[in-house]
Enzyme design. Structure first.
Site, PDB file in Angstrom:
ATOM      1  N   HIS A  69       0.928  -1.330  -0.153  1.00 12.77           N
ATOM      2  CA  HIS A  69      -0.084  -0.188  -0.275  1.00 12.77           C
ATOM      3  C   HIS A  69       0.951   1.235  -0.436  1.00 12.77           C
ATOM      4  O   HIS A  69       0.587   2.382  -0.295  1.00 12.77           O
ATOM      5  CB  HIS A  69      -1.039  -0.129   0.881  1.00 12.77           C
ATOM      6  CG  HIS A  69      -1.602   1.232   1.270  1.00 12.77           C
ATOM      7  ND1 HIS A  69      -2.975   1.081   0.895  1.00 12.77           N
ATOM      8  CD2 HIS A  69      -1.588   2.851   1.400  1.00 12.77           C
ATOM      9  CE1 HIS A  69      -4.067   2.672   1.428  1.00 12.77           C
ATOM     10  NE2 HIS A  69      -2.534   3.041   1.981  1.00 12.77           N
ATOM     11  N   GLU A  70       2.038   1.280   1.449  1.00  8.58           N
ATOM     12  CA  GLU A  70       2.621   1.925   1.351  1.00  8.58           C
ATOM     13  C   GLU A  70       3.694   2.840  -0.819  1.00  8.58           C
ATOM     14  O   GLU A  70       4.000   3.608  -0.625  1.00  8.58           O
ATOM     15  CB  GLU A  70       3.475   2.138   2.079  1.00  8.58           C
ATOM     16  CG  GLU A  70       3.011   2.533   3.298  1.00  8.58           C
ATOM     17  CD  GLU A  70       2.139   3.409   4.143  1.00  8.58           C
ATOM     18  OE1 GLU A  70       2.152   4.836   2.870  1.00  8.58           O
ATOM     19  OE2 GLU A  70       0.882   3.507   4.228  1.00  8.58           O
ATOM     20  N   HIS A  73       1.524   4.428  -2.771  1.00 10.77           N
ATOM     21  CA  HIS A  73       1.873   6.011  -2.284  1.00 10.77           C
ATOM     22  C   HIS A  73       2.708   6.145  -3.260  1.00 10.77           C
ATOM     23  O   HIS A  73       2.981   7.754  -4.368  1.00 10.77           O
ATOM     24  CB  HIS A  73       1.946   6.079  -1.247  1.00 10.77           C
ATOM     25  CG  HIS A  73       0.614   6.196  -0.543  1.00 10.77           C
ATOM     26  ND1 HIS A  73      -0.777   6.873  -1.279  1.00 10.77           N
ATOM     27  CD2 HIS A  73      -0.175   5.578   0.200  1.00 10.77           C
ATOM     28  CE1 HIS A  73      -1.549   6.384  -0.546  1.00 10.77           C
ATOM     29  NE2 HIS A  73      -1.082   5.603   0.220  1.00 10.77           N
TER      30      HIS A  73
END
Ligand SMILES: [Zn+2]
Length: 387
Positions: A69-70, A73
């Site tokens: 997820h990170e 980004h």
């Protein structure tokens, strides 16, 4: 956000990925809670090790889910020209530290949406894999019915699908600084073309959610759900303080936004002519004004560098009458030592040279010296704007 007690585990695409000590607490907790949970849905006996193995595998799957997820980004931020200094996993999930804020609503939207998009893909991949392996019985497992008669690997997939769905929904809440709140900021920013307005709007919304989290957390605490109650209240408190800080900084930026360097600088700066001798510089400037440095200008008033007291003092006395200042200044640093007098004042807030030197030379578009802006003047303008 975690800063102390953090250590780097690995480096991905040049980004150091670290964990905070609190992350281990989460891992332990997940393994502990999940081993009981797997024992229930699989209906295995008390002394079976299988539930523990599944719990450990699930915990690492959870770790990978948050990390991906990170990374979502981070990769999109890098594609938009923004550096990532680190990714840290801690008690409340992950943090990808962007070097700066995105400079367009579109970039903000893409970066904010990338994390939830990755989470959604992971969730669906787990579901699809589970159905592919176990067919319709997978849904019973995914619903976590007791003794659901699903294979053990599929039970892990079911849990990961659920947890990613939960991460997705939670992150998409329009509660700045959560991803959903950043998406709201991007949309309002696009609609109003005003970044600060958009930030204040989404930060206020975030504060509202934060109060709700705290209230719900306290209610859960009162009704005996100590762990999740405390966790939710703590998350609410953290989100709320981040949102409040962000709103305050935006308000400050709005007030500072109208101010330029020229509005606060000393517009009658004392400058040493490039042709002056070191002797003259010492006698007529350093001894007279007792400042640590002076701007040096050429015949056309153009800024060519700074002369430090120490540099002038270091010239042997016998040479001071023959050596001119233009020969001893360091021309290399001259661009770092200047700021355009038409630039907005907030451009100076993060200026390292301003902090180091205590002031900068302000120049016009042709490089002519128009003033000196000091750290003190910038600080005063900030204090005025803050009140
Ligand atoms: Zn995110």
């Amino acid at each position: 956000m975690p800063t102390r007690g953090r250590f780097t585990l690995l480096t991905i695409r040049g980004i150091p990925v670290g964990v905070d000590w609190s992350w281990f607490f989460v891992l332990f907790l997940i393994i502990w809670l999940l081993s009981g949970f797997y024992r229930d849905i699989l209906g295995t006996s008390q002394d079976s090790v299988e539930p523990y193995v599944l719990a450990v595998v699930s915990a690492f799957g959870f770790f990978a889910s948050i990390l991906l997820h990170e990374l979502g980004h981070a990769v999109i931020a890098q594609r938009n020209g923004i550096g990532i200094s680190s990714i840290t996993l801690w008690m409340f999930g992950g943090v990808a530290a962007l070097d700066r804020d995105p400079d367009s609503a579109g970039a903000e939207f893409r970066i904010a949406a990338a994390g939830p998009a990755v989470t959604m893909v992971i969730g669906f991949a787990c579901l699809a894999l589970g159905v592919a392996i176990d067919g319709s019985t997978f849904w019973e497992g995914a619903g976590f019915e007791e003794n659901a008669d699903i294979s053990t690997g599929v039970a892990v997939l079911a849990w990961l699908a659920n947890i990613n769905l939960l991460i997705l929904v939670f992150n998409l809440l329009p509660a700045f600084p959560l991803d959903g709140g950043r998406i709201v900021r991007a949309i309002v920013w696009r609609l109003t073309s005003n970044r600060e307005k958009a930030t204040i709007f989404s930060a206020r919304l975030g504060q509202g959610f934060a109060y709700a989290f705290i209230a719900i957390g306290i209610v859960m605490l009162l009704f005996g759900d100590l762990f999740f109650g405390a966790w939710l209240a703590l998350i609410g408190w953290m989100l709320g303080s981040t949102a409040r800080d962000t709103a305050n900084r935006s308000k400050l930026n709005t007030k500072l936004g109208g101010l330029r360097v020229a509005d606060v600088m000393d517009s009658e700066p004392v400058a040493i002519p490039a042709g002056a001798t070191v002797e003259q510089a010492l006698d007529e400037y350093f001894l007279r004004y007792r400042w640590p440095w002076f701007p040096v200008v050429d015949a056309g008033q153009r800024f060519i560098g700074l002369l430090n007291r120490g540099t002038a003092d270091a010239v042997p006395e016998t040479n001071r009458n023959s050596q001119v200042v233009s020969e001893i200044i360091d021309p290399g640093g001259s661009t770092d030592q200047t700021v355009g007098s038409d630039e907005p004042l907030d451009a100076l807030l993060a200026n390292v040279e301003l902090r180091r030197l205590g002031g900068l030379a302000a120049v016009d578009a042709d490089g002519r010296l128009t003033g000196i802006v000091t750290l003190e003047q910038v600080g005063r303008a900030l204090r005025d704007a803050a009140t």
